[in-house]
Scaffold this motif. Structure first.
Motif, PDB file in Angstrom:
ATOM      1  N   ILE A  36       0.838  -1.204   0.000  1.00 24.20           N
ATOM      2  CA  ILE A  36       0.000   0.000   0.000  1.00 24.20           C
ATOM      3  C   ILE A  36       0.871   1.252   0.000  1.00 24.20           C
ATOM      4  CG2 ILE A  36      -1.641   1.363   1.376  1.00 24.20           C
ATOM      5  CD1 ILE A  36      -2.858  -1.380   2.276  1.00 24.20           C
ATOM      6  N   LEU A  37       1.916   1.254   0.835  1.00 22.68           N
ATOM      7  CA  LEU A  37       2.824   2.395   0.899  1.00 22.68           C
ATOM      8  C   LEU A  37       3.446   2.665  -0.464  1.00 22.68           C
ATOM      9  CD1 LEU A  37       4.583   4.525   2.423  1.00 22.68           C
ATOM     10  CD2 LEU A  37       6.201   2.640   2.833  1.00 22.68           C
ATOM     11  N   TYR A  38       3.990   1.628  -1.091  1.00 18.01           N
ATOM     12  CA  TYR A  38       4.630   1.799  -2.403  1.00 18.01           C
ATOM     13  C   TYR A  38       3.629   2.250  -3.457  1.00 18.01           C
ATOM     14  CZ  TYR A  38       8.937  -0.410  -0.685  1.00 18.01           C
ATOM     15  OH  TYR A  38      10.089  -0.716  -0.014  1.00 18.01           O
ATOM     16  N   ARG A  39       2.429   1.697  -3.407  1.00 19.22           N
ATOM     17  CA  ARG A  39       1.391   2.097  -4.364  1.00 19.22           C
ATOM     18  C   ARG A  39       1.050   3.579  -4.171  1.00 19.22           C
ATOM     19  NH1 ARG A  39      -1.660  -2.131  -3.713  1.00 19.22           N
ATOM     20  NH2 ARG A  39      -3.014  -1.257  -2.127  1.00 19.22           N
ATOM     21  N   CYS A  40       0.917   4.006  -2.925  1.00 22.46           N
ATOM     22  CA  CYS A  40       0.609   5.414  -2.635  1.00 22.46           C
ATOM     23  C   CYS A  40       1.760   6.329  -3.049  1.00 22.46           C
ATOM     24  CB  CYS A  40       0.297   5.608  -1.152  1.00 22.46           C
ATOM     25  SG  CYS A  40      -1.263   4.891  -0.629  1.00 22.46           S
ATOM     26  N   LEU A  41       2.989   5.951  -2.719  1.00 27.90           N
ATOM     27  CA  LEU A  41       4.143   6.773  -3.105  1.00 27.90           C
ATOM     28  C   LEU A  41       4.269   6.870  -4.624  1.00 27.90           C
ATOM     29  CD1 LEU A  41       6.853   5.708  -0.503  1.00 27.90           C
ATOM     30  CD2 LEU A  41       5.733   7.943  -0.710  1.00 27.90           C
ATOM     31  N   THR A  42       3.998   5.769  -5.313  1.00 26.53           N
ATOM     32  CA  THR A  42       4.048   5.780  -6.779  1.00 26.53           C
ATOM     33  C   THR A  42       3.010   6.749  -7.335  1.00 26.53           C
ATOM     34  OG1 THR A  42       4.857   3.504  -6.849  1.00 26.53           O
ATOM     35  CG2 THR A  42       3.805   4.353  -8.855  1.00 26.53           C
ATOM     36  N   GLN A  43       1.817   6.728  -6.778  1.00 31.80           N
ATOM     37  CA  GLN A  43       0.768   7.629  -7.256  1.00 31.80           C
ATOM     38  C   GLN A  43       1.112   9.082  -6.944  1.00 31.80           C
ATOM     39  OE1 GLN A  43      -1.974   6.728  -9.193  1.00 31.80           O
ATOM     40  NE2 GLN A  43      -1.905   8.940  -9.500  1.00 31.80           N
ATOM     41  N   ILE A  44       1.616   9.350  -5.763  1.00 30.96           N
ATOM     42  CA  ILE A  44       2.021  10.714  -5.398  1.00 30.96           C
ATOM     43  C   ILE A  44       3.130  11.193  -6.333  1.00 30.96           C
ATOM     44  CG2 ILE A  44       3.176  12.093  -3.612  1.00 30.96           C
ATOM     45  CD1 ILE A  44       1.568  10.384  -1.545  1.00 30.96           C
ATOM     46  N   ASP A  45       4.092  10.319  -6.626  1.00 24.95           N
ATOM     47  CA  ASP A  45       5.174  10.670  -7.544  1.00 24.95           C
ATOM     48  C   ASP A  45       4.629  11.007  -8.928  1.00 24.95           C
ATOM     49  OD1 ASP A  45       7.959  10.922  -8.343  1.00 24.95           O
ATOM     50  OD2 ASP A  45       7.691   9.004  -9.384  1.00 24.95           O
ATOM     51  N   ARG A  46       3.748  10.163  -9.441  1.00 29.03           N
ATOM     52  CA  ARG A  46       3.122  10.443 -10.751  1.00 29.03           C
ATOM     53  C   ARG A  46       2.406  11.789 -10.734  1.00 29.03           C
ATOM     54  NH1 ARG A  46       0.431   4.883 -11.043  1.00 29.03           N
ATOM     55  NH2 ARG A  46       2.134   3.578 -11.765  1.00 29.03           N
ATOM     56  N   ASN A  47       1.628  12.031  -9.677  1.00 32.33           N
ATOM     57  CA  ASN A  47       0.879  13.287  -9.576  1.00 32.33           C
ATOM     58  C   ASN A  47       1.820  14.486  -9.551  1.00 32.33           C
ATOM     59  OD1 ASN A  47      -1.445  11.740  -9.459  1.00 32.33           O
ATOM     60  ND2 ASN A  47      -1.737  12.003  -7.270  1.00 32.33           N
ATOM     61  N   LEU A  48       2.893  14.392  -8.765  1.00 31.86           N
ATOM     62  CA  LEU A  48       3.857  15.494  -8.690  1.00 31.86           C
ATOM     63  C   LEU A  48       4.554  15.724 -10.034  1.00 31.86           C
ATOM     64  CD1 LEU A  48       5.452  14.860  -5.180  1.00 31.86           C
ATOM     65  CD2 LEU A  48       4.137  16.887  -5.874  1.00 31.86           C
ATOM     66  N   GLU A  49       4.974  14.641 -10.689  1.00 33.56           N
ATOM     67  CA  GLU A  49       5.623  14.777 -11.999  1.00 33.56           C
ATOM     68  C   GLU A  49       4.682  15.404 -13.016  1.00 33.56           C
ATOM     69  OE1 GLU A  49       7.252  11.039 -13.248  1.00 33.56           O
ATOM     70  OE2 GLU A  49       8.939  11.196 -11.854  1.00 33.56           O
ATOM     71  N   GLN A  50       3.434  14.950 -13.025  1.00 32.35           N
ATOM     72  CA  GLN A  50       2.450  15.495 -13.955  1.00 32.35           C
ATOM     73  C   GLN A  50       2.199  16.972 -13.660  1.00 32.35           C
ATOM     74  OE1 GLN A  50      -1.394  13.603 -13.739  1.00 32.35           O
ATOM     75  NE2 GLN A  50      -2.044  14.407 -15.723  1.00 32.35           N
ATOM     76  N   MET A  51       2.073  17.322 -12.401  1.00 30.22           N
ATOM     77  CA  MET A  51       1.854  18.709 -12.014  1.00 30.22           C
ATOM     78  C   MET A  51       3.029  19.580 -12.465  1.00 30.22           C
ATOM     79  SD  MET A  51       1.356  20.303  -8.194  1.00 30.22           S
ATOM     80  CE  MET A  51       0.053  19.146  -7.837  1.00 30.22           C
ATOM     81  N   CYS A  52       4.226  19.127 -12.200  1.00 31.77           N
ATOM     82  CA  CYS A  52       5.417  19.894 -12.603  1.00 31.77           C
ATOM     83  C   CYS A  52       5.501  20.038 -14.115  1.00 31.77           C
ATOM     84  CB  CYS A  52       6.684  19.228 -12.066  1.00 31.77           C
ATOM     85  SG  CYS A  52       6.881  19.404 -10.283  1.00 31.77           S
ATOM     86  N   GLU A  53       5.217  18.959 -14.836  1.00 27.58           N
ATOM     87  CA  GLU A  53       5.273  19.018 -16.295  1.00 27.58           C
ATOM     88  C   GLU A  53       4.227  19.980 -16.851  1.00 27.58           C
ATOM     89  OE1 GLU A  53       5.032  15.920 -19.995  1.00 27.58           O
ATOM     90  OE2 GLU A  53       6.113  15.301 -18.184  1.00 27.58           O
ATOM     91  N   GLN A  54       3.029  19.955 -16.294  1.00 27.00           N
ATOM     92  CA  GLN A  54       1.971  20.866 -16.745  1.00 27.00           C
ATOM     93  C   GLN A  54       2.322  22.324 -16.465  1.00 27.00           C
ATOM     94  OE1 GLN A  54      -1.496  19.374 -14.704  1.00 27.00           O
ATOM     95  NE2 GLN A  54      -1.939  17.858 -16.291  1.00 27.00           N
ATOM     96  N   ARG A  55       2.938  22.560 -15.319  1.00 22.91           N
ATOM     97  CA  ARG A  55       3.255  23.931 -14.925  1.00 22.91           C
ATOM     98  C   ARG A  55       4.564  24.446 -15.510  1.00 22.91           C
ATOM     99  NH1 ARG A  55       1.326  24.342  -8.602  1.00 22.91           N
ATOM    100  NH2 ARG A  55      -0.790  23.654  -9.009  1.00 22.91           N
ATOM    101  N   TYR A  56       5.548  23.560 -15.644  1.00 21.60           N
ATOM    102  CA  TYR A  56       6.896  24.032 -15.987  1.00 21.60           C
ATOM    103  C   TYR A  56       7.489  23.379 -17.232  1.00 21.60           C
ATOM    104  CZ  TYR A  56       6.109  25.001 -11.067  1.00 21.60           C
ATOM    105  OH  TYR A  56       5.562  25.386  -9.874  1.00 21.60           O
ATOM    106  N   GLY A  57       6.756  22.453 -17.837  1.00 19.92           N
ATOM    107  CA  GLY A  57       7.258  21.761 -19.023  1.00 19.92           C
ATOM    108  C   GLY A  57       8.011  20.496 -18.642  1.00 19.92           C
ATOM    109  N   ALA A  58       8.382  19.748 -19.660  1.00 18.03           N
ATOM    110  CA  ALA A  58       9.093  18.480 -19.455  1.00 18.03           C
ATOM    111  C   ALA A  58      10.471  18.760 -18.835  1.00 18.03           C
ATOM    112  CB  ALA A  58       9.236  17.742 -20.763  1.00 18.03           C
TER     113      ALA A  58
END
Length: 160
Positions: free
Chosen positions: A134-156
């Motif tokens: 569960i921890l790894y699944r949650c951390l993976t999702q948080i990581d994806r969300n953060l990467e997506q947020m950064c990419e949307q706001r600041y580019g690749a």
């Protein structure tokens, strides 16, 4: 939870610091640094891969992986193209050349893999397999969300 930001950022920073320290302390006898550990470990698991593949799996930029590869090559841990360190630099496709561990590299990587397994077992005390998943699944999702947020706001991100 009132202190979500503080708790999250402090825990992630503390985890990262502890991991770096463990890598540094556990590899000192081999005269290795933290970035070398990932390269050796993933090459050990895969048996052969390119610098480009190492960059991808280690999630590091080309320069950091290149520095690690040069160090490991110069110190007899790995070879490019299954040749010698000197002959492997003569080729033009340096970044796409297959990397393989030498006997010394395999021996050290095997010792590191055993230490990694022991550390993972030690840090998992008191955490069930279900909780860890569960921890790894949650951390993976948080990581994806953060990467997506950064990419949307600041580019690749620039990996070079």
């Amino acid at each position: 939870m009132n202190n979500r930001f503080e708790t999250f950022t402090l825990l992630i920073t503390s985890l990262s610091r502890s991991i770096r320290r463990l890598k540094t302390e556990e590899t000192a006898e081999f005269n290795l640094k933290s970035p070398h550990v990932s390269c050796l470990y993933y090459l050990y698991k895969a048996e052969s891969m390119t610098a480009a593949e190492l960059c991808e799996i280690c999630d590091e930029d080309k320069a950091a992986v290149s520095r690690s590869i040069v160090y490991l090559e110069q110190n007899g841990f790995l070879l490019r193209n299954g040749g010698t360190a000197a002959s492997s630099r003569a080729g033009g496709k340096h970044y796409r050349a297959p990397l393989e561990l030498t006997e010394k590299g395999r021996s050290v990587a095997e010792a590191l893999a055993e230490r990694i397994d022991r550390v993972l077992a030690e840090v998992a005390v008191g955490v069930s397999e279900e909780e860890r998943a569960i921890l790894y699944r949650c951390l993976t999702q948080i990581d994806r969300n953060l990467e997506q947020m950064c990419e949307q706001r600041y580019g690749a991100p620039d990996k070079d």
